[in-house]
Structures are given as C-alpha cells and as structure tokens.
Design a protein around this motif. Structure first.
Motif, PDB file in Angstrom:
ATOM      1  N   TYR A 160      69.625  59.331  55.953  1.00 61.72           N
ATOM      2  CA  TYR A 160      70.794  59.322  56.807  1.00 61.72           C
ATOM      3  C   TYR A 160      70.574  60.205  58.031  1.00 61.72           C
ATOM      4  CZ  TYR A 160      73.698  57.167  53.181  1.00 61.72           C
ATOM      5  OH  TYR A 160      74.237  56.307  52.268  1.00 61.72           O
ATOM      6  N   GLY A 161      71.055  59.711  59.153  1.00 62.76           N
ATOM      7  CA  GLY A 161      71.189  60.592  60.293  1.00 62.76           C
ATOM      8  C   GLY A 161      72.401  61.487  60.056  1.00 62.76           C
ATOM      9  N   MET A 162      72.337  62.707  60.562  1.00 65.53           N
ATOM     10  CA  MET A 162      73.417  63.664  60.339  1.00 65.53           C
ATOM     11  C   MET A 162      73.937  64.172  61.671  1.00 65.53           C
ATOM     12  SD  MET A 162      73.610  63.745  57.058  1.00 65.53           S
ATOM     13  CE  MET A 162      74.673  65.168  56.786  1.00 65.53           C
ATOM     14  N   GLY A 163      75.227  64.418  61.711  1.00 66.60           N
ATOM     15  CA  GLY A 163      75.824  64.909  62.942  1.00 66.60           C
ATOM     16  C   GLY A 163      76.858  65.985  62.681  1.00 66.60           C
ATOM     17  N   TRP A 164      77.111  66.755  63.713  1.00 62.88           N
ATOM     18  CA  TRP A 164      78.209  67.721  63.699  1.00 62.88           C
ATOM     19  C   TRP A 164      79.193  67.334  64.800  1.00 62.88           C
ATOM     20  CZ3 TRP A 164      79.094  71.495  60.180  1.00 62.88           C
ATOM     21  CH2 TRP A 164      78.028  71.912  59.374  1.00 62.88           C
ATOM     22  N   PHE A 165      80.460  67.343  64.443  1.00 60.55           N
ATOM     23  CA  PHE A 165      81.538  67.105  65.379  1.00 60.55           C
ATOM     24  C   PHE A 165      82.495  68.288  65.309  1.00 60.55           C
ATOM     25  CE2 PHE A 165      80.986  62.562  66.454  1.00 60.55           C
ATOM     26  CZ  PHE A 165      80.013  62.225  65.553  1.00 60.55           C
ATOM     27  N   TRP A 200      67.016  61.278  60.532  1.00 63.73           N
ATOM     28  CA  TRP A 200      66.752  61.505  59.119  1.00 63.73           C
ATOM     29  C   TRP A 200      65.476  62.325  58.922  1.00 63.73           C
ATOM     30  CZ3 TRP A 200      62.243  60.081  56.780  1.00 63.73           C
ATOM     31  CH2 TRP A 200      61.450  59.161  57.463  1.00 63.73           C
ATOM     32  N   SER A 201      64.509  62.145  59.810  1.00 60.67           N
ATOM     33  CA  SER A 201      63.246  62.872  59.685  1.00 60.67           C
ATOM     34  C   SER A 201      63.332  64.286  60.230  1.00 60.67           C
ATOM     35  CB  SER A 201      62.148  62.119  60.430  1.00 60.67           C
ATOM     36  OG  SER A 201      62.436  62.120  61.818  1.00 60.67           O
ATOM     37  N   GLY A 202      64.341  64.526  61.040  1.00 57.67           N
ATOM     38  CA  GLY A 202      64.440  65.828  61.682  1.00 57.67           C
ATOM     39  C   GLY A 202      63.685  65.923  62.996  1.00 57.67           C
ATOM     40  N   VAL A 203      62.985  64.861  63.355  1.00 55.23           N
ATOM     41  CA  VAL A 203      62.156  64.893  64.570  1.00 55.23           C
ATOM     42  C   VAL A 203      63.019  64.809  65.819  1.00 55.23           C
ATOM     43  CG1 VAL A 203      60.436  63.621  65.887  1.00 55.23           C
ATOM     44  CG2 VAL A 203      60.134  63.974  63.415  1.00 55.23           C
ATOM     45  N   SER A 204      64.058  63.992  65.765  1.00 54.00           N
ATOM     46  CA  SER A 204      64.896  63.783  66.950  1.00 54.00           C
ATOM     47  C   SER A 204      66.224  64.500  66.812  1.00 54.00           C
ATOM     48  CB  SER A 204      65.152  62.287  67.143  1.00 54.00           C
ATOM     49  OG  SER A 204      63.936  61.600  67.350  1.00 54.00           O
ATOM     50  N   THR A 205      66.627  65.130  67.901  1.00 56.48           N
ATOM     51  CA  THR A 205      67.927  65.788  67.955  1.00 56.48           C
ATOM     52  C   THR A 205      68.583  65.475  69.293  1.00 56.48           C
ATOM     53  OG1 THR A 205      66.983  67.832  68.839  1.00 56.48           O
ATOM     54  CG2 THR A 205      67.234  67.694  66.445  1.00 56.48           C
ATOM     55  N   SER A 231      69.403  71.605  62.427  1.00 61.34           N
ATOM     56  CA  SER A 231      68.190  71.436  61.636  1.00 61.34           C
ATOM     57  C   SER A 231      68.583  70.895  60.267  1.00 61.34           C
ATOM     58  CB  SER A 231      67.437  72.767  61.485  1.00 61.34           C
ATOM     59  OG  SER A 231      68.246  73.730  60.813  1.00 61.34           O
ATOM     60  N   ARG A 232      67.599  70.452  59.523  1.00 57.38           N
ATOM     61  CA  ARG A 232      67.887  69.929  58.191  1.00 57.38           C
ATOM     62  C   ARG A 232      66.748  70.250  57.241  1.00 57.38           C
ATOM     63  NH1 ARG A 232      68.902  63.738  58.736  1.00 57.38           N
ATOM     64  NH2 ARG A 232      69.088  63.889  56.459  1.00 57.38           N
ATOM     65  N   ASP A 233      67.104  70.370  55.972  1.00 58.90           N
ATOM     66  CA  ASP A 233      66.149  70.575  54.905  1.00 58.90           C
ATOM     67  C   ASP A 233      66.402  69.470  53.901  1.00 58.90           C
ATOM     68  OD1 ASP A 233      64.680  71.321  52.688  1.00 58.90           O
ATOM     69  OD2 ASP A 233      65.109  73.444  52.918  1.00 58.90           O
ATOM     70  N   ILE A 257      72.865  54.675  60.367  1.00 55.64           N
ATOM     71  CA  ILE A 257      72.229  54.174  61.582  1.00 55.64           C
ATOM     72  C   ILE A 257      70.967  54.983  61.875  1.00 55.64           C
ATOM     73  CG2 ILE A 257      72.493  53.870  64.055  1.00 55.64           C
ATOM     74  CD1 ILE A 257      75.443  53.324  63.565  1.00 55.64           C
ATOM     75  N   VAL A 258      69.891  54.277  62.167  1.00 56.29           N
ATOM     76  CA  VAL A 258      68.600  54.936  62.355  1.00 56.29           C
ATOM     77  C   VAL A 258      68.571  55.757  63.643  1.00 56.29           C
ATOM     78  CG1 VAL A 258      66.142  54.557  62.710  1.00 56.29           C
ATOM     79  CG2 VAL A 258      67.394  53.176  61.039  1.00 56.29           C
ATOM     80  N   LEU A 259      69.066  55.168  64.718  1.00 58.01           N
ATOM     81  CA  LEU A 259      69.051  55.872  65.993  1.00 58.01           C
ATOM     82  C   LEU A 259      70.173  56.895  66.019  1.00 58.01           C
ATOM     83  CD1 LEU A 259      68.439  52.888  68.423  1.00 58.01           C
ATOM     84  CD2 LEU A 259      66.774  54.503  67.521  1.00 58.01           C
TER      85      LEU A 259
END
Length: 123
Positions: free
Chosen positions: A31-36, A52-57, A70-72, A100-102
């Motif tokens: 999953y992609g993760m977000g903060w609102f 999901w990989s943590g590569v893109s922010t 960040s994510r673990d 969603i992947v993107l």
C-alpha cells in the motif's frame, strides 16, 4: 482489512519537533501511505505520501524541508517527522493507506484511514 492507529501527537512550541507514527494491523507492504491533516473549520488537506517501497515521496509545498515521511515495512509502521513546527501546522493528523501504485494526493483514493492524532503548535 487494514486498521491504522496514529500516535505521537501533542502540544509543542513553535520551532519544536514531533514524530508521528502510524501502526497498521494487517500487511500494508503493498500500500501507498499518506498523511493528511484537518484544522478546525477547514477541509482535510494532503500533507505527504510515500510509495509502498519507500523510494518515492511527495510533500505539499508548505511542509517541504520541514517534514519527512518514512516507513518500516517490517514493522508495518509509517512515520512523520515534523521539524520547525509552526502554529499553522496545528491540526488533526490522519494516516491513510491506498492500493494505488502511484503516489496520490486525493483523499478519495485512499482506502483506509486512522482516527487521527491532534497536533497543536503554540506561538
């Protein structure tokens, strides 16, 4: 089913720092993760997201250079390090997960939400 629980909010003086955590029950590795965030009387606002990989922010302009997501995945936890906090950062902060992947900034694209944690920055 994914459940998200935020923690780490509180009261801090302007210029201070807080670290929010979002713990997921269930695997969120794909999953992609977000903060609102949502301030009183205002609409929910996108803050930042991580792939999901943590590569893109991605960050909203108002927090660039001050906030870091960040994510673990081993711990099923996402973090939001907030530095140089300003009174205008005061809001309830929500963690959300999307299939969603993107990276997406749209709240409607997120499938799961936490209940939020209050962040208050005093001047």
């Amino acid at each position: 089913q994914v459940q998200l629980v935020e923690s780490g909010g509180g009261l801090v003086q302007a210029g201070g720092s807080l670290r929010l955590s979002c713990a997921a029950s269930g695997r969120t590795v794909n999953y992609g993760m977000g903060w609102f965030r949502q301030a009183p009387g205002k609409e929910r606002e996108f803050v930042t997201a991580i792939s999901w990989s943590g590569v893109s922010t991605y960050y909203v302009d108002s927090v660039k250079g001050r906030f870091t997501i960040s994510r673990d995945n081993a711990k099923n936890t996402v973090y939001l390090q907030m530095n140089s906090l300003k009174p205008e950062d005061t809001a309830v902060y929500y963690c959300a997960a999307t299939r969603i992947v993107l990276i997406t900034t749209t709240p409607d694209k997120y499938d799961y939400w936490g209940r939020g944690t209050q962040v208050t920055v005093s001047s």
